[in-house]
Design a protein around this motif. Structure first.
Motif, PDB file in Angstrom:
ATOM      1  N   ASN A  55       0.983  -0.817   0.375  1.00 17.47           N
ATOM      2  CA  ASN A  55      -0.336   0.550   0.058  1.00 17.47           C
ATOM      3  C   ASN A  55       0.924   0.974   0.237  1.00 17.47           C
ATOM      4  N   THR A  56       1.750   1.290   1.276  1.00 14.03           N
ATOM      5  CA  THR A  56       3.253   2.475   0.509  1.00 14.03           C
ATOM      6  C   THR A  56       3.434   2.991  -0.321  1.00 14.03           C
ATOM      7  N   ALA A  57       3.786   1.593  -1.416  1.00 16.50           N
ATOM      8  CA  ALA A  57       4.579   1.250  -2.583  1.00 16.50           C
ATOM      9  C   ALA A  57       3.423   2.465  -3.413  1.00 16.50           C
ATOM     10  N   LYS A  58       1.878   1.782  -3.626  1.00 20.76           N
ATOM     11  CA  LYS A  58       1.026   2.548  -4.538  1.00 20.76           C
ATOM     12  C   LYS A  58       1.091   3.910  -4.211  1.00 20.76           C
ATOM     13  N   ASN A  59       0.770   4.522  -2.595  1.00 14.08           N
ATOM     14  CA  ASN A  59       0.226   5.333  -2.378  1.00 14.08           C
ATOM     15  C   ASN A  59       1.350   6.660  -2.913  1.00 14.08           C
ATOM     16  N   ALA A  60       3.150   5.648  -3.116  1.00 14.69           N
ATOM     17  CA  ALA A  60       3.821   6.896  -3.596  1.00 14.69           C
ATOM     18  C   ALA A  60       4.149   6.804  -4.722  1.00 14.69           C
ATOM     19  N   GLU A  61       3.797   6.115  -5.830  1.00 11.45           N
ATOM     20  CA  GLU A  61       3.898   5.946  -7.081  1.00 11.45           C
ATOM     21  C   GLU A  61       2.619   6.221  -7.195  1.00 11.45           C
ATOM     22  N   PRO A  62       1.733   6.844  -7.380  1.00  8.43           N
ATOM     23  CA  PRO A  62       0.040   6.840  -8.420  1.00  8.43           C
ATOM     24  C   PRO A  62      -0.105   6.491  -9.544  1.00  8.43           C
ATOM     25  N   LEU A  63       1.264   6.439 -10.430  1.00 13.92           N
ATOM     26  CA  LEU A  63       1.662   6.167 -11.720  1.00 13.92           C
ATOM     27  C   LEU A  63       1.665   4.561 -12.363  1.00 13.92           C
ATOM     28  N   ILE A  64       1.841   4.165 -11.004  1.00 14.33           N
ATOM     29  CA  ILE A  64       2.407   2.863 -10.969  1.00 14.33           C
ATOM     30  C   ILE A  64       1.534   1.751 -12.099  1.00 14.33           C
ATOM     31  N   ASN A  65       0.149   1.439 -11.569  1.00 12.70           N
ATOM     32  CA  ASN A  65      -0.787   1.119 -12.116  1.00 12.70           C
ATOM     33  C   ASN A  65      -1.920   1.227 -13.171  1.00 12.70           C
ATOM     34  N   LEU A  66      -0.763   2.397 -14.118  1.00 14.63           N
ATOM     35  CA  LEU A  66      -1.611   2.886 -15.501  1.00 14.63           C
ATOM     36  C   LEU A  66      -1.042   1.576 -16.319  1.00 14.63           C
ATOM     37  N   ASP A  67      -2.608   1.648 -17.412  1.00 12.77           N
ATOM     38  CA  ASP A  67      -1.914   1.174 -18.461  1.00 12.77           C
ATOM     39  C   ASP A  67      -1.416   2.465 -19.780  1.00 12.77           C
ATOM     40  N   VAL A  68      -0.281   2.630 -19.889  1.00  9.51           N
ATOM     41  CA  VAL A  68       0.177   3.392 -20.827  1.00  9.51           C
ATOM     42  C   VAL A  68       0.004   3.072 -22.351  1.00  9.51           C
ATOM     43  N   ASN A  69      -0.069   1.788 -22.269  1.00  3.92           N
ATOM     44  CA  ASN A  69      -1.046   1.911 -24.089  1.00  3.92           C
ATOM     45  C   ASN A  69      -2.558   1.380 -24.217  1.00  3.92           C
ATOM     46  N   ASN A  70      -3.116   2.313 -23.209  1.00  3.25           N
ATOM     47  CA  ASN A  70      -4.664   1.886 -23.409  1.00  3.25           C
ATOM     48  C   ASN A  70      -5.302   3.135 -24.142  1.00  3.25           C
ATOM     49  N   PRO A  71      -6.116   3.377 -24.938  1.00  2.00           N
ATOM     50  CA  PRO A  71      -6.463   4.687 -25.995  1.00  2.00           C
ATOM     51  C   PRO A  71      -7.421   6.035 -25.004  1.00  2.00           C
ATOM     52  N   ASP A  72      -7.572   5.418 -23.985  1.00  2.00           N
ATOM     53  CA  ASP A  72      -8.667   6.159 -22.972  1.00  2.00           C
ATOM     54  C   ASP A  72      -7.427   7.211 -22.434  1.00  2.00           C
ATOM     55  N   PHE A  73      -6.788   6.291 -22.182  1.00  2.25           N
ATOM     56  CA  PHE A  73      -5.121   7.015 -21.262  1.00  2.25           C
ATOM     57  C   PHE A  73      -4.888   8.352 -22.140  1.00  2.25           C
ATOM     58  N   LYS A  74      -3.743   7.289 -23.030  1.00  2.00           N
ATOM     59  CA  LYS A  74      -3.831   8.462 -24.227  1.00  2.00           C
ATOM     60  C   LYS A  74      -4.113   9.751 -24.117  1.00  2.00           C
ATOM     61  N   ALA A  75      -5.496   9.653 -24.552  1.00  3.01           N
ATOM     62  CA  ALA A  75      -6.321  10.868 -25.205  1.00  3.01           C
ATOM     63  C   ALA A  75      -7.099  12.019 -23.981  1.00  3.01           C
ATOM     64  N   GLY A  76      -6.467  10.898 -23.004  1.00  5.84           N
ATOM     65  CA  GLY A  76      -6.996  12.069 -21.172  1.00  5.84           C
ATOM     66  C   GLY A  76      -5.888  12.595 -21.738  1.00  5.84           C
ATOM     67  N   VAL A  77      -4.598  12.262 -21.578  1.00  7.68           N
ATOM     68  CA  VAL A  77      -3.342  13.506 -21.263  1.00  7.68           C
ATOM     69  C   VAL A  77      -2.992  13.802 -22.234  1.00  7.68           C
ATOM     70  N   MET A  78      -3.461  13.709 -23.779  1.00  7.48           N
ATOM     71  CA  MET A  78      -3.237  14.912 -24.557  1.00  7.48           C
ATOM     72  C   MET A  78      -4.480  15.775 -25.047  1.00  7.48           C
ATOM     73  N   ALA A  79      -5.487  15.016 -24.336  1.00  4.77           N
ATOM     74  CA  ALA A  79      -5.836  16.871 -24.153  1.00  4.77           C
ATOM     75  C   ALA A  79      -6.102  17.333 -22.456  1.00  4.77           C
ATOM     76  N   LEU A  80      -5.343  17.319 -21.548  1.00  7.40           N
ATOM     77  CA  LEU A  80      -4.921  17.819 -20.856  1.00  7.40           C
ATOM     78  C   LEU A  80      -3.157  19.056 -21.326  1.00  7.40           C
ATOM     79  N   ALA A  81      -2.657  18.466 -21.983  1.00  7.61           N
ATOM     80  CA  ALA A  81      -1.528  19.108 -22.172  1.00  7.61           C
ATOM     81  C   ALA A  81      -1.891  20.139 -23.549  1.00  7.61           C
ATOM     82  N   ASN A  82      -2.929  19.571 -24.338  1.00 10.89           N
ATOM     83  CA  ASN A  82      -3.775  20.812 -25.408  1.00 10.89           C
ATOM     84  C   ASN A  82      -3.946  21.897 -23.977  1.00 10.89           C
TER      85      ASN A  82
END
Length: 244
Positions: free
Chosen positions: A112-139
């Motif tokens: 739990n400590t490791a997960k809280n320390a790195e909240p991005l650890i369980n993200l699927d960076v190849n997920n299309p929804d993830f990519k679209a969301g990041v791109m929208a925020l970046a724009n």
């Protein structure tokens, strides 16, 4: 040095065990053989149980050979540690079904400590929804695009933490009061032939210098932000993974 193994074996005094105390040591060996190792049959443990016998060291030396202990009797700490390790292995073997699915509270807390320390650890960076969301925020935040969406997300997080928190917004809204400047102390370097134009040129030069300083500050902040991302030991941008 034996506390953890003694606790795992439910020894009655794991914190106070002293292997240098002869009586305590002999009683401990008897307990270990009777309760955990059980190498001898019950009827063959008589010599080992007779801890007050002058020949007990010989009985213990024979016991060490019988259990294939690699240490000599004089190496007491090493011998105790090895016998404890043997007992732990045998204890686990006898209760494999009990322990195989167990997850100690310490391990759960560490996860739990490791997960809280790195909240991005369980993200699927190849997920299309993830990519679209990041791109929208970046724009939306006008952040430079990057081939690694995780790098962009980290840049977004840094920007939000530094510029969009309530404290950051409050600091930005504070009015800046400038200090009075004596123009006569700043040499223009050329003469327009008109005193008013000379004074206006001095003011423009000072404003330009202030803009250059602000630009340098922003450049320094950008360098620090990039270094914070690149120096993250848990991020391998070449593999597109986070974590070890």
């Amino acid at each position: 040095m034996f506390r953890r193994k003694l606790s795992a074996l439910d020894y009655h005094n794991p914190a106070g065990f002293n292997c240098r105390d002869e009586t305590e040591f002999r009683n401990f060996i008897v307990w270990l053989e009777d309760q955990k190792i059980r190498h001898y049959k019950i009827e063959d443990r008589g010599n080992l149980r007779n801890i007050h016998n002058d020949d007990w060291p010989k009985s213990f030396e024979k016991y060490m050979k019988d259990v294939n202990c690699p240490f000599k009797m004089q190496e007491r700490q090493e011998t105790v540690d090895w016998l404890l390790g043997l007992a732990v292995r045998l204890e686990y073997g006898d209760n494999a079904d009990k322990y195989k699915d167990s997850n100690p509270d310490g391990a759960k807390n560490a996860d739990n400590t490791a997960k809280n320390a790195e909240p991005l650890i369980n993200l699927d960076v190849n997920n299309p929804d993830f990519k679209a969301g990041v791109m929208a925020l970046a724009n939306l935040l006008q952040i430079q695009r990057h081939d690694d969406y995780l790098v962009m997300l980290k840049a977004i997080r840094i920007l939000v933490q530094e510029r969009l928190t309530q404290d950051a917004i409050a600091r930005a809204n504070q009015s800046k009061e400038g200090l009075p400047v004596a123009l006569e102390k700043h040499i223009l370097g050329f003469d327009t032939g008109d005193a008013v134009l000379n004074e206006a040129a001095q003011i423009l030069r000072l404003l330009h210098i202030e803009e250059l300083r602000e630009l340098q500050t922003k450049i320094n902040e950008a360098i620090v932000a990039v270094q914070a991302i690149i120096a993250d030991p848990k991020t391998d941008h070449r593999l597109g993974k986070v974590g070890r």
